[in-house]
Each structure stands twice: as C-alpha cells, then as structure tokens.
Motif scaffolding. Structure first.
Motif, PDB file in Angstrom:
ATOM      1  N   UNK A   1     116.445  52.780  35.876  1.00 35.45           N
ATOM      2  CA  UNK A   1     115.953  52.590  37.350  1.00 35.45           C
ATOM      3  C   UNK A   1     116.725  53.669  38.313  1.00 35.45           C
ATOM      4  N   UNK A   2     115.897  53.874  39.393  1.00 33.35           N
ATOM      5  CA  UNK A   2     116.651  54.723  40.401  1.00 33.35           C
ATOM      6  C   UNK A   2     117.604  53.761  41.012  1.00 33.35           C
ATOM      7  N   UNK A   3     118.969  54.541  41.109  1.00 35.56           N
ATOM      8  CA  UNK A   3     120.070  53.437  41.724  1.00 35.56           C
ATOM      9  C   UNK A   3     120.113  53.889  43.075  1.00 35.56           C
TER      10      UNK A   3
ATOM     11  N   UNK B   1     123.226  61.810  48.062  1.00 34.33           N
ATOM     12  CA  UNK B   1     123.098  60.613  48.745  1.00 34.33           C
ATOM     13  C   UNK B   1     122.267  59.470  48.067  1.00 34.33           C
ATOM     14  N   UNK B   2     121.498  59.758  46.984  1.00 33.16           N
ATOM     15  CA  UNK B   2     120.633  58.842  46.101  1.00 33.16           C
ATOM     16  C   UNK B   2     119.804  59.287  45.121  1.00 33.16           C
ATOM     17  N   UNK B   3     120.205  60.273  44.430  1.00 31.14           N
ATOM     18  CA  UNK B   3     119.300  60.676  43.373  1.00 31.14           C
ATOM     19  C   UNK B   3     119.320  60.221  41.967  1.00 31.14           C
ATOM     20  N   UNK B   4     120.405  59.374  41.685  1.00 29.23           N
ATOM     21  CA  UNK B   4     120.545  59.025  40.070  1.00 29.23           C
ATOM     22  C   UNK B   4     119.674  58.073  39.620  1.00 29.23           C
ATOM     23  N   UNK B   5     119.211  58.279  38.590  1.00 25.61           N
ATOM     24  CA  UNK B   5     118.702  57.197  37.581  1.00 25.61           C
ATOM     25  C   UNK B   5     119.602  56.778  36.707  1.00 25.61           C
ATOM     26  N   UNK B   6     119.785  55.353  36.372  1.00 27.10           N
ATOM     27  CA  UNK B   6     120.624  54.864  35.325  1.00 27.10           C
ATOM     28  C   UNK B   6     120.136  53.572  34.805  1.00 27.10           C
TER      29      UNK B   6
ATOM     30  N   UNK C   1     122.541  58.535  29.252  1.00 31.87           N
ATOM     31  CA  UNK C   1     121.082  58.206  29.513  1.00 31.87           C
ATOM     32  C   UNK C   1     120.881  58.509  31.102  1.00 31.87           C
ATOM     33  N   UNK C   2     121.797  58.631  31.843  1.00 35.81           N
ATOM     34  CA  UNK C   2     121.894  58.608  33.233  1.00 35.81           C
ATOM     35  C   UNK C   2     121.335  59.907  33.786  1.00 35.81           C
ATOM     36  N   UNK C   3     120.341  60.005  34.688  1.00 37.30           N
ATOM     37  CA  UNK C   3     119.561  61.114  34.957  1.00 37.30           C
ATOM     38  C   UNK C   3     119.892  61.624  36.403  1.00 37.30           C
ATOM     39  N   UNK C   4     119.989  63.032  36.586  1.00 33.07           N
ATOM     40  CA  UNK C   4     120.230  63.532  38.041  1.00 33.07           C
ATOM     41  C   UNK C   4     119.630  62.997  39.193  1.00 33.07           C
ATOM     42  N   UNK C   5     118.199  62.909  38.866  1.00 36.04           N
ATOM     43  CA  UNK C   5     117.194  62.548  39.823  1.00 36.04           C
ATOM     44  C   UNK C   5     115.728  62.402  38.631  1.00 36.04           C
ATOM     45  N   UNK C   6     114.812  62.079  39.328  1.00 33.75           N
ATOM     46  CA  UNK C   6     113.765  61.853  38.630  1.00 33.75           C
ATOM     47  C   UNK C   6     112.817  63.260  38.198  1.00 33.75           C
TER      48      UNK C   6
ATOM     49  N   UNK D   1     110.012  51.142  45.453  1.00 36.43           N
ATOM     50  CA  UNK D   1     109.596  50.250  44.494  1.00 36.43           C
ATOM     51  C   UNK D   1     110.893  49.704  43.617  1.00 36.43           C
ATOM     52  N   UNK D   2     112.328  50.306  44.015  1.00 39.51           N
ATOM     53  CA  UNK D   2     113.430  49.743  43.269  1.00 39.51           C
ATOM     54  C   UNK D   2     114.643  49.658  44.199  1.00 39.51           C
ATOM     55  N   UNK D   3     115.168  48.535  44.127  1.00 40.93           N
ATOM     56  CA  UNK D   3     116.643  48.272  44.783  1.00 40.93           C
ATOM     57  C   UNK D   3     117.489  47.680  43.962  1.00 40.93           C
ATOM     58  N   UNK D   4     118.970  47.634  44.385  1.00 40.94           N
ATOM     59  CA  UNK D   4     119.834  47.425  43.319  1.00 40.94           C
ATOM     60  C   UNK D   4     121.037  47.176  44.263  1.00 40.94           C
TER      61      UNK D   4
END
Length: 565
Positions: free
Chosen positions: A103-105, A277-282, A237-242, A369-372
């Motif tokens: 998910x985008x975190x 500021x907010x790029x990671x997917x994890x 599996x964590x990615x820097x951004x999409x 589309x994603x909140x956490x």
C-alpha cells in the motif's frame, strides 16, 4: 489526506461518505476455501486471548466504511502478534489482501526521513540545529529572516510560518517539477503565520529535508533509504515510490468515492519530486520490522542475529519529544470523547499524544485511494499498523483504537460507549452534514440570474502564479477549459456560477476537488486577477488553490526573471 481537517496526519476524511448498511455492496471477499479457513483457524488459535473477536470487528469496519481491503499487523515485546489481510486488494481481479500486499503509506514516510537525518546526525555529518542554508546555500523562503534562521529540525515539525498544505500543488496531484525545482519555488510561497509561532502541517519542507539528506550523504535519497534503513531491517518489498514498483509486486489498488459518492479506482500517483514527504509503498509485514526497531530504541538484529543500531537512543528521544504543541479541542461527536487526548504535539516526523494513560507515538498517511495509521505505545512495547485501500480515515482509526483497547487490556465497556465503528461513522456523518450545510449557504447566496461581465473569450488567457507557474484558461467552443500546465490530472471545464465567478469541474472526478474561480476586473474591464478556493470543505487540503494569485501573463512578472536571485 485531511481530516477534519487540519491535516492528513489527523486522519484523512476526503470523500468519506457515511454508509451504514453495505452488506449488499459486493465489497466482501468470496467465502474462503476450506484450506484458507483452516489456516485462519490456526492463526486465530495462536493469537492472544485479548484479540478474540478482532477479525469480526475488522470485517464490520470494511462493511461500515465501504473499504475493499485492510491489512493489520500488531507487535508486542519484539514479537509479531498478528499479521493479516482482510478483504480485497483489487475489486476487479478479486485478489485478496495479504500481509505482504503493498500500500502507499504516504505521510508515514515522514518518520523514515526523520530517521535518515538522525543517522547522519549520529555520524556527525550534520546537526539538526544546522541552518538549512549551510547545506543548501540556494535555499530561500519568501521571508529573509526565516531563510536565515530555518534549521534542519524546522523542516520536520510544521512550524515554519507556511499555511496548511502551502505549496502542495507543486506536486499534488503529480507534476513534472523536479524535487529541487519544487524546493526553489518556496521563495514565492506566501508566509501565513509567524515563524515557530503555531502548528500548520506541511509536506513541502520534507522535500527540502530530502535534499539535505542527499547533500550530507552524497547519495540520492532513494539510495540512502535503501542502503541505510530498508536493507538492514530486511524490508525487502518496500519501494521508494510508485515509480519503483515491480511487475511481480503484490500491489493494492486504491479506491476513492468520485463526487463523494461513487466508489472507483484512483489512478496510481507518484510523489517522485517530494518522496521524503510521502512516497513509500510498504506492507504490514515489512512495517513490523520498522516498528520493532523503533520500539527497541533504534536497535535491530541483522541477518546473522547480531544486534545492530540504526540510530542512537538519544536521537530517538529527540524524535519522540514534542517540539510543536497542538491544541486539544472537543470531540467532533460525543461518541469520540473517550479517544480525546490530554496532550497533543508534533516531534520530528511523529505525532505525540496519549490514550488510556499511555503515551502514543504515531502518524497517519493519506494518498489517492489509500489511507493508513501506524501507532506505537513505547512503554508497553506495542506497535499497530493499519493499511487500507479506500479514502476513509474512520476505518483505520476504528481498527487502531479497537486494537489499542485489546492490547492495553481495557476493561469491557458498553458497546454504545466504545463501538469505534459507530463512533467514527457518526463523525463522518457529521462532517458530511456540515459540508452539505456549507453548499446550501453557497446556493442561497447565489444570484442565478446574473451573467458574466465579459464575453467568454475575454476570460481566456494564460495566467501565472509566482510559485506554481502557468495555468491556462482556453476557449473550447462556447465553454472555457482550465489546464494546470505542470499537472496532467488538473484539467476541467468552467461552469458559470454567478457574476464573474465560475466553478471548475475537473475531468478526473475521483479528485473531489472542484473549485470556485473568481475573476477580478481592472477599471478598463480587463481581467486583473483570478483567485480559487475549493467548493467543498471535504476536499483534501493539499489542493491549496486558495494560495494561488493568478494574473494574466501580459501583466504578470516574467517567470524567468522572478526565479533569479
């Protein structure tokens, strides 16, 4: 992703419509197979007794808030207590959410940026008390005093004097500016308050922090994050951004309520220019490793089982200390009164407050589309992360508080007092009701018989804002079209509202960001300026249209000249 909305960190409510009876919406996954049921039963048998009924609660949350999928992980005393997915990561393919679903975190990334600065501080490459211009000599705010006094710590704590979300349109939705171009344009973003005088959430200064990390380390931020945090912690599996997602990654599709009512996929968006500021997917699986390191005071075990340290305990204490106090107001609805803290503030990349007598260290994230939400209870060694693929903060808030109650051993209470699904549903209903009242006031004040002062063609021009750049208003037959030249998603049609005010209806309805566009005329009847503001209070604060000062190019200062010096 903005909550009632001071900021995305307080729980995004953009597009959050109250739907209390959704059993017939088709949101639930198909019944699990016999093998899946056996696996679920085995996992449930291994869970602590206090989590009895938790799975059923999360499923009710999905139904109540119309959320396709939720992933949850809980750690305690260095061990993973729960790591599970619920529902669907994609409604079309019916693929389920699992512990490794990405998910985008979003703004939960901010703590990684803060940790990166702490690593560099421990190594003596910088100090959080350094002036920003010591590392980025070209850095400028629109106020000379703030420019000279801005410290690295000030980039992290939301007290710069910028207004809420100021400058976010430079990268939200996705723009073609580079990270440095975004940061350089800060010299034109207006200051709304006093320096270090009040809390106002921003994202743009975390992009500056990203550049400080690069200057001090000699690496790109993506490389630094990978080599100094993600690889050591085993967050494989964590990615820097999409932009860095891989074909074989298990990725959740985000969903938004277009026009605040119709659930549809939200296009995947990149924050390649302000990733700090907010790029990671994890995934919740990877985030258990992050939480366990945090709860262990910055230490972790490497692949060989040796104890290592990511950053010092001194630095962690600083990250978890209130720098910018926040006012504690009244609960938005009575049902949420038990959740209200006694204190609230922001540290270095973390929110700080209390619940049931325990200090909480936490953050939320909001994305199309994603909140956490990620929450730590340091004195109890507890960590909880909730990732969702719908834009409704009430879901992750309800699940987090239910998990906190369970893990803190809260006494059994009346469901009417602490039914968190019902409580946050009531809050969303109240928020929606206020938005409806706000719209009704606009309608009541409208002179529907009025006409524009000028022929349609006379409003068409290229308009320039000092910090954003160019916005084109173009004639298309008998209508006007607006186009933000650096933001592909911001294309829309202007509809006359009254007098010289129009409403731009964006083609991408999932944005939920329609805005008033008001033109001011000079004494000769020509357009002098255009101002904008969101139509709905539910619109995410990162659409900071209100900060724009749009002037026709022929009367605007030349942009190239404005950027020199």
């Amino acid at each position: 992703m903005s909550s009632a909305a001071v900021d995305r960190t307080a729980g995004w409510s953009r597009g959050a419509l109250l739907v209390l009876a959704l059993a017939s919406t088709g949101m639930l996954a198909a019944a699990p197979s016999a093998r899946a049921q056996e696996a679920m039963q085995a996992a449930a048998a291994a869970e602590p007794a206090e989590l009895a009924g938790f799975d059923a609660f999360v499923e009710t949350t999905r139904e109540t808030f119309d959320v396709p999928g939720i992933a949850v992980a809980i750690v305690r005393d260095g061990e993973v207590v729960l790591e599970r997915g619920y529902g669907l990561r994609d409604l079309q393919t019916r693929a389920p959410v699992g512990p490794r679903t990405l998910f985008a975190i979003a703004s939960n990334t901010k703590a990684f940026t803060s940790a990166s600065l702490s690593i560099l501080a421990d190594e003596g490459r910088l100090s959080l008390d350094d002036r920003v211009i010591d590392h980025l000599p070209w850095f400028r705010m629109s106020d000379d005093y703030i420019t000279g006094e801005m410290r690295v710590r000030d980039l992290l704590v939301h007290r710069s004097g910028l207004g809420l979300g100021a400058g976010d349109l430079l990268y939200w939705p996705t723009t073609d500016y580079s990270t440095e171009e975004v940061a350089r344009r800060l010299r034109h973003v207006p200051i709304d308050g006093s320096f270090r005088g009040q809390y106002a959430y921003d994202n743009i200064l975390y992009g500056v922090a990203q550049l400080v990390i690069e200057a001090a380390s000699g690496q790109s931020y993506a490389q630094f994050l990978q080599q100094r945090i993600l690889d050591p912690l085993g967050m494989a599996s964590t990615r820097f951004n999409s932009d860095t997602l891989r074909a074989d990654d298990e990725i959740a599709t985000g969903y938004a309520k277009a026009d605040f009512k119709d659930l549809q996929p939200a296009p995947r968006m990149a924050w390649a220019n302000v990733s700090g500021a907010g790029g990671l997917y994890s995934s919740v699986h990877d985030m258990t490793r992050w939480m366990r390191m945090q709860l262990a005071g910055g230490s972790y075990h490497d692949a060989a089982g040796e104890t290592r340290r990511l950053f010092s305990e001194k630095r962690q204490q600083a990250m978890w200390t209130v720098v910018t106090p926040r006012a504690v107001g009244k609960a938005p609805v009575p049902e949420l009164a038990p959740a209200m803290p006694n204190f609230s503030g922001y540290g270095e990349g973390w929110n700080l407050s209390d619940y049931r007598g325990e200090k909480l260290v936490w953050h939320t994230g909001g994305w199309p589309g994603m909140v956490s939400r990620l929450t730590l209870v340091p004195e109890r060694g507890i960590g909880i992360v909730v990732l969702t693929n719908a834009e409704v903060g009430g879901a992750f808030q309800a699940v987090t508080l239910r998990a906190l109650d369970a893990m803190l051993g809260a006494p059994a209470e009346s469901p009417t007092e602490h039914d968190w699904n019902a409580a946050f549903a009531a809050a969303l209903a109240a928020s929606r009701g206020k938005a409806d009242e706000d719209w009704d006031k606009h309608v009541a004040a409208r002179d529907a018989r009025s006409k524009p002062s000028l022929p349609v063609a006379d409003y068409a021009a290229t308009y320039r804002d000092p910090w954003y750049g160019d916005v084109a208003i173009e004639r298309d037959g008998e209508r006007l079209r607006m186009r933000f030249t650096r933001t592909p998603a911001l294309r829309g049609t202007l509809e006359h509202w009254q007098h010289d005010t129009f409403i731009v209806r964006w083609d991408e309805r999932w944005l939920n960001a329609d805005a008033f566009v008001s033109f001011a005329l000079d004494p000769d009847g020509k357009v002098r300026e255009a101002r904008m503001e969101a139509v709905s209070p539910l619109t995410d604060f990162s659409f900071d249209f209100q900060h724009l000062r749009l002037a026709p190019v022929e009367t605007a200062q030349d942009e190239t000249t404005a950027d020199r010096g």
